[in-house]
Motif scaffolding. Sequence first.
Motif, mmCIF file in Angstrom:
data_model
loop_
_atom_site.group_PDB
_atom_site.id
_atom_site.type_symbol
_atom_site.label_atom_id
_atom_site.label_comp_id
_atom_site.label_asym_id
_atom_site.label_seq_id
_atom_site.Cartn_x
_atom_site.Cartn_y
_atom_site.Cartn_z
ATOM 1 N N ILE A 187 -33.939 -20.554 44.110
ATOM 2 C CA ILE A 187 -32.469 -20.657 44.130
ATOM 3 C C ILE A 187 -31.936 -20.861 42.727
ATOM 4 C CG2 ILE A 187 -30.560 -22.125 44.888
ATOM 5 C CD1 ILE A 187 -32.149 -22.578 47.481
ATOM 6 N N LEU A 188 -32.585 -21.729 41.949
ATOM 7 C CA LEU A 188 -32.133 -21.973 40.579
ATOM 8 C C LEU A 188 -32.262 -20.717 39.726
ATOM 9 C CD1 LEU A 188 -33.639 -25.519 39.957
ATOM 10 C CD2 LEU A 188 -31.250 -24.937 40.386
ATOM 11 N N CYS A 189 -33.358 -19.999 39.858
ATOM 12 C CA CYS A 189 -33.549 -18.768 39.072
ATOM 13 C C CYS A 189 -32.533 -17.703 39.470
ATOM 14 C CB CYS A 189 -34.973 -18.241 39.257
ATOM 15 S SG CYS A 189 -36.252 -19.285 38.513
ATOM 16 N N LYS A 190 -32.141 -17.697 40.755
ATOM 17 C CA LYS A 190 -31.151 -16.721 41.198
ATOM 18 C C LYS A 190 -29.754 -17.079 40.702
ATOM 19 C CE LYS A 190 -29.260 -14.560 45.366
ATOM 20 N NZ LYS A 190 -29.288 -14.517 46.848
ATOM 21 N N ALA A 191 -29.416 -18.374 40.749
ATOM 22 C CA ALA A 191 -28.080 -18.807 40.310
ATOM 23 C C ALA A 191 -27.924 -18.749 38.801
ATOM 24 C CB ALA A 191 -27.798 -20.229 40.813
ATOM 25 N N PHE A 192 -29.041 -18.979 38.076
ATOM 26 C CA PHE A 192 -28.998 -18.956 36.606
ATOM 27 C C PHE A 192 -30.021 -17.920 36.113
ATOM 28 C CE2 PHE A 192 -27.986 -23.224 38.126
ATOM 29 C CZ PHE A 192 -26.747 -23.430 37.531
ATOM 30 N N LEU A 209 -28.683 -24.297 29.615
ATOM 31 C CA LEU A 209 -27.701 -23.234 29.373
ATOM 32 C C LEU A 209 -27.399 -23.163 27.882
ATOM 33 C CD1 LEU A 209 -25.234 -24.025 32.302
ATOM 34 C CD2 LEU A 209 -27.198 -22.501 32.315
ATOM 35 N N MET A 210 -27.680 -22.019 27.289
ATOM 36 C CA MET A 210 -27.415 -21.821 25.865
ATOM 37 C C MET A 210 -26.833 -20.415 25.672
ATOM 38 S SD MET A 210 -30.842 -23.539 24.157
ATOM 39 C CE MET A 210 -30.075 -23.788 22.557
ATOM 40 N N GLY A 211 -26.255 -20.178 24.492
ATOM 41 C CA GLY A 211 -25.736 -18.852 24.180
ATOM 42 C C GLY A 211 -24.641 -18.430 25.131
ATOM 43 N N ASN A 212 -24.718 -17.198 25.631
ATOM 44 C CA ASN A 212 -23.688 -16.672 26.522
ATOM 45 C C ASN A 212 -23.634 -17.450 27.830
ATOM 46 O OD1 ASN A 212 -21.736 -14.518 27.324
ATOM 47 N ND2 ASN A 212 -23.284 -14.114 28.870
ATOM 48 N N GLU A 213 -24.798 -17.923 28.316
ATOM 49 C CA GLU A 213 -24.805 -18.712 29.549
ATOM 50 C C GLU A 213 -24.029 -20.013 29.379
ATOM 51 O OE1 GLU A 213 -27.086 -15.585 29.808
ATOM 52 O OE2 GLU A 213 -27.625 -17.104 28.335
ATOM 53 N N TYR A 214 -24.037 -20.587 28.172
ATOM 54 C CA TYR A 214 -23.244 -21.787 27.921
ATOM 55 C C TYR A 214 -21.756 -21.460 28.031
ATOM 56 C CZ TYR A 214 -21.101 -25.635 25.376
ATOM 57 O OH TYR A 214 -20.312 -26.692 24.999
ATOM 58 N N ASP A 215 -21.354 -20.302 27.504
ATOM 59 C CA ASP A 215 -19.937 -19.923 27.520
ATOM 60 C C ASP A 215 -19.428 -19.694 28.938
ATOM 61 O OD1 ASP A 215 -20.400 -17.910 24.526
ATOM 62 O OD2 ASP A 215 -19.908 -20.035 24.754
ATOM 63 N N ILE A 216 -20.282 -19.211 29.838
ATOM 64 C CA ILE A 216 -19.844 -18.915 31.214
ATOM 65 C C ILE A 216 -20.430 -19.924 32.195
ATOM 66 C CG2 ILE A 216 -19.565 -16.468 30.717
ATOM 67 C CD1 ILE A 216 -22.243 -15.970 32.174
ATOM 68 N N LYS A 257 -29.413 -31.484 14.236
ATOM 69 C CA LYS A 257 -29.388 -31.982 12.856
ATOM 70 C C LYS A 257 -28.755 -30.953 11.918
ATOM 71 C CE LYS A 257 -33.535 -34.852 13.400
ATOM 72 N NZ LYS A 257 -34.941 -35.044 12.966
ATOM 73 N N ASP A 258 -29.009 -29.675 12.192
ATOM 74 C CA ASP A 258 -28.426 -28.613 11.352
ATOM 75 C C ASP A 258 -26.961 -28.359 11.668
ATOM 76 O OD1 ASP A 258 -31.497 -26.669 11.518
ATOM 77 O OD2 ASP A 258 -30.905 -28.313 10.180
ATOM 78 N N GLY A 259 -26.455 -28.944 12.775
ATOM 79 C CA GLY A 259 -25.036 -28.813 13.105
ATOM 80 C C GLY A 259 -24.656 -27.470 13.688
ATOM 81 N N ALA A 260 -25.586 -26.740 14.313
ATOM 82 C CA ALA A 260 -25.254 -25.418 14.843
ATOM 83 C C ALA A 260 -25.948 -25.224 16.185
ATOM 84 C CB ALA A 260 -25.665 -24.322 13.874
ATOM 85 N N VAL A 261 -25.403 -25.834 17.240
ATOM 86 C CA VAL A 261 -25.989 -25.679 18.569
ATOM 87 C C VAL A 261 -24.937 -25.967 19.637
ATOM 88 C CG1 VAL A 261 -26.785 -28.078 18.683
ATOM 89 C CG2 VAL A 261 -27.933 -26.349 20.059
ATOM 90 N N ARG A 262 -25.004 -25.204 20.713
ATOM 91 C CA ARG A 262 -24.180 -25.459 21.899
ATOM 92 C C ARG A 262 -25.096 -25.308 23.113
ATOM 93 N NH1 ARG A 262 -19.857 -21.458 22.649
ATOM 94 N NH2 ARG A 262 -21.496 -20.030 22.051
ATOM 95 N N PHE A 263 -25.112 -26.314 23.959
ATOM 96 C CA PHE A 263 -25.980 -26.227 25.112
ATOM 97 C C PHE A 263 -25.491 -27.183 26.191
ATOM 98 C CE2 PHE A 263 -27.600 -29.787 22.736
ATOM 99 C CZ PHE A 263 -28.028 -30.691 23.696
ATOM 100 N N ALA A 264 -26.004 -26.975 27.398
ATOM 101 C CA ALA A 264 -25.702 -27.857 28.524
ATOM 102 C C ALA A 264 -26.944 -27.947 29.396
ATOM 103 C CB ALA A 264 -24.502 -27.341 29.324
ATOM 104 N N PHE A 265 -27.095 -29.101 30.071
ATOM 105 C CA PHE A 265 -28.187 -29.319 31.009
ATOM 106 C C PHE A 265 -27.620 -29.388 32.431
ATOM 107 C CE2 PHE A 265 -30.958 -29.438 27.771
ATOM 108 C CZ PHE A 265 -31.252 -30.637 27.128
#
Length: 562
Positions: free
Chosen positions: A465-470, A487-494, A427-435
């Motif tokens: 496995i998930l904790c190791k990969a991410f 995935l948010m922040g730097n993890e979203y970028d990579i 709603k605030d227009g400032a977010v980047r994320f992925a599932f």
Amino acid sequence: MGILRKNNRRGVSIKYKFILFILIVVLIIVCSVGSVCYSMLSSVLVNDITNEMNLIVGKDASLINEKLYRMKDAADSVNTYVINSIESAYDLADPTYRQQFQQQFESVFVSTSQNTQGIIACYVRFNPDIVGDGRQGFTYREDEKGRLTLTENQDLEEHGSEDSGYAGWYYDTVSNHRPTWTAPYYDSANDELTISYVVPIYKDNVLAGVVGISMDFNDLMSYVSTFTVLENGYAYLKSGDGSIHYHPDYYRDTGAHGDEVDMITENADKMNGESTSGYMIRYQYQGNDRVMTFKTLANGMKLVICDSYTEVFSGRKQLIDWIVIFAFIIGTGVVIAGSIFANEITKPIMALRNASNRIAGGSFDVKLPPVTNDEIGELTGSFQTVIDHLRAYTGEMESLAYVDQMTRVKNKAAFCNLKMDIDEMIKDGAVRFAFVMCDLNYLKVINDTYGHQAGDEALITTAEILCKAFPRSSVYRIGGDEFIVVLMGNEYDIREELIADFNEELSILERSEEHRHVSIAYGEAAYDPATDINSQSVYGRADDSMYAMKKLMHEESGTDLR
């Protein structure tokens, strides 16, 4: 006679400690306020001016779009009427049928166009390949009194697609197979610079003709020239690719130029975007330092507003000087007030009060005064003990409430809270994320064949496995065999690199004899502000993608989706 004196030694009082502390703080503030104020104020001014210029260009663009949308609606309504009214495009080959059909919508179309400000022509032209004549249809053009009057049609078959003034609008639209906004062109019939909105009429994939509306582009440029931009700025139009600037004052006099004459010094990568929402572009034009914002219009052109960089930020230095002086005066006043009103318990009591308020608000990240050899020190020590017990108790409760006890990753309740937080950020227009949605395959088979302990071990292995990969992302178990990674922040970028690492882990898993029962299907989706209204939309796409992989894996193994 000697005088016996008793040496009563006492430490520096809390009052004078407080005054000394205030003196040191004020000195630091006075010394650093100039640089701090400059940095903060520059950021605030840039944001304010950026927002103001983007608000101006957005408001002005909406005014222009109102005109363009009225053109579009009029043409689209005729297109819809024709499609819904004829059985076949080939029916128009009958002259009697065509004339009767044309009369049913011609007057309404012309009346609508006449009442739309700036319209200089409206027309419907039937496909020459069907009707056998390149002049069939009708054309109304603006006369000297400003009325749309029926005029003779040019024969489309006598002009090629390169002749934009006579027939380019027709051939370009037919070639595009979709509604088309023309670039400004010279209309030979009207003797005016014109833009048109032209819609191809298709019935069962057969071209019946086109419907179009034209506007005087010079009137549109004159309208743009009336826009007020700050004190000395101005507005102009340019083509969507920036190759031509249509400035009302010099377009006809000195010729058109494009973006190539502007030396972009800030945000050059934003020049080809849809708008400058959230930023502005700084550039050099003919040696002048300038800033601009723009917004793409309904017809693909861009409305630009610009002003001198120096004039836009002219008040910054004067305002900063006043803030520095004001900070010095306030600092001096604080020292004087502190020396008058401070007492020996002011500082520790205030600190304990603030700590109490933060704890009442649910935060244990508090700073207590040093433990001294007095009653306040004893109170502080007791207070710290209470905080330590509360922090430990709260940590245990949060672990029980938001951590999956089997896999030790976060649980569904924690994920639901995160989704609500993400929706607020959307709603605030400032977010980047992925599932990244993940599913442990064949869990029922594992439980039925090897026992529930083997199933539990498979779930634990999946979480590991998930904790190791991410490694820096949040992993949640949201169902019996379902996990999700956020995935948010730097993890979203990579995220592409992380997905590649995850695929490598899955490849290792396939070759593992120890974990031969573990198979994971996954799907990934990233937030797209153009299509996603909330986090659930992204979740749904990730789930669909995961399910598609899961289905394929089960088809290859010959098992059902359980």
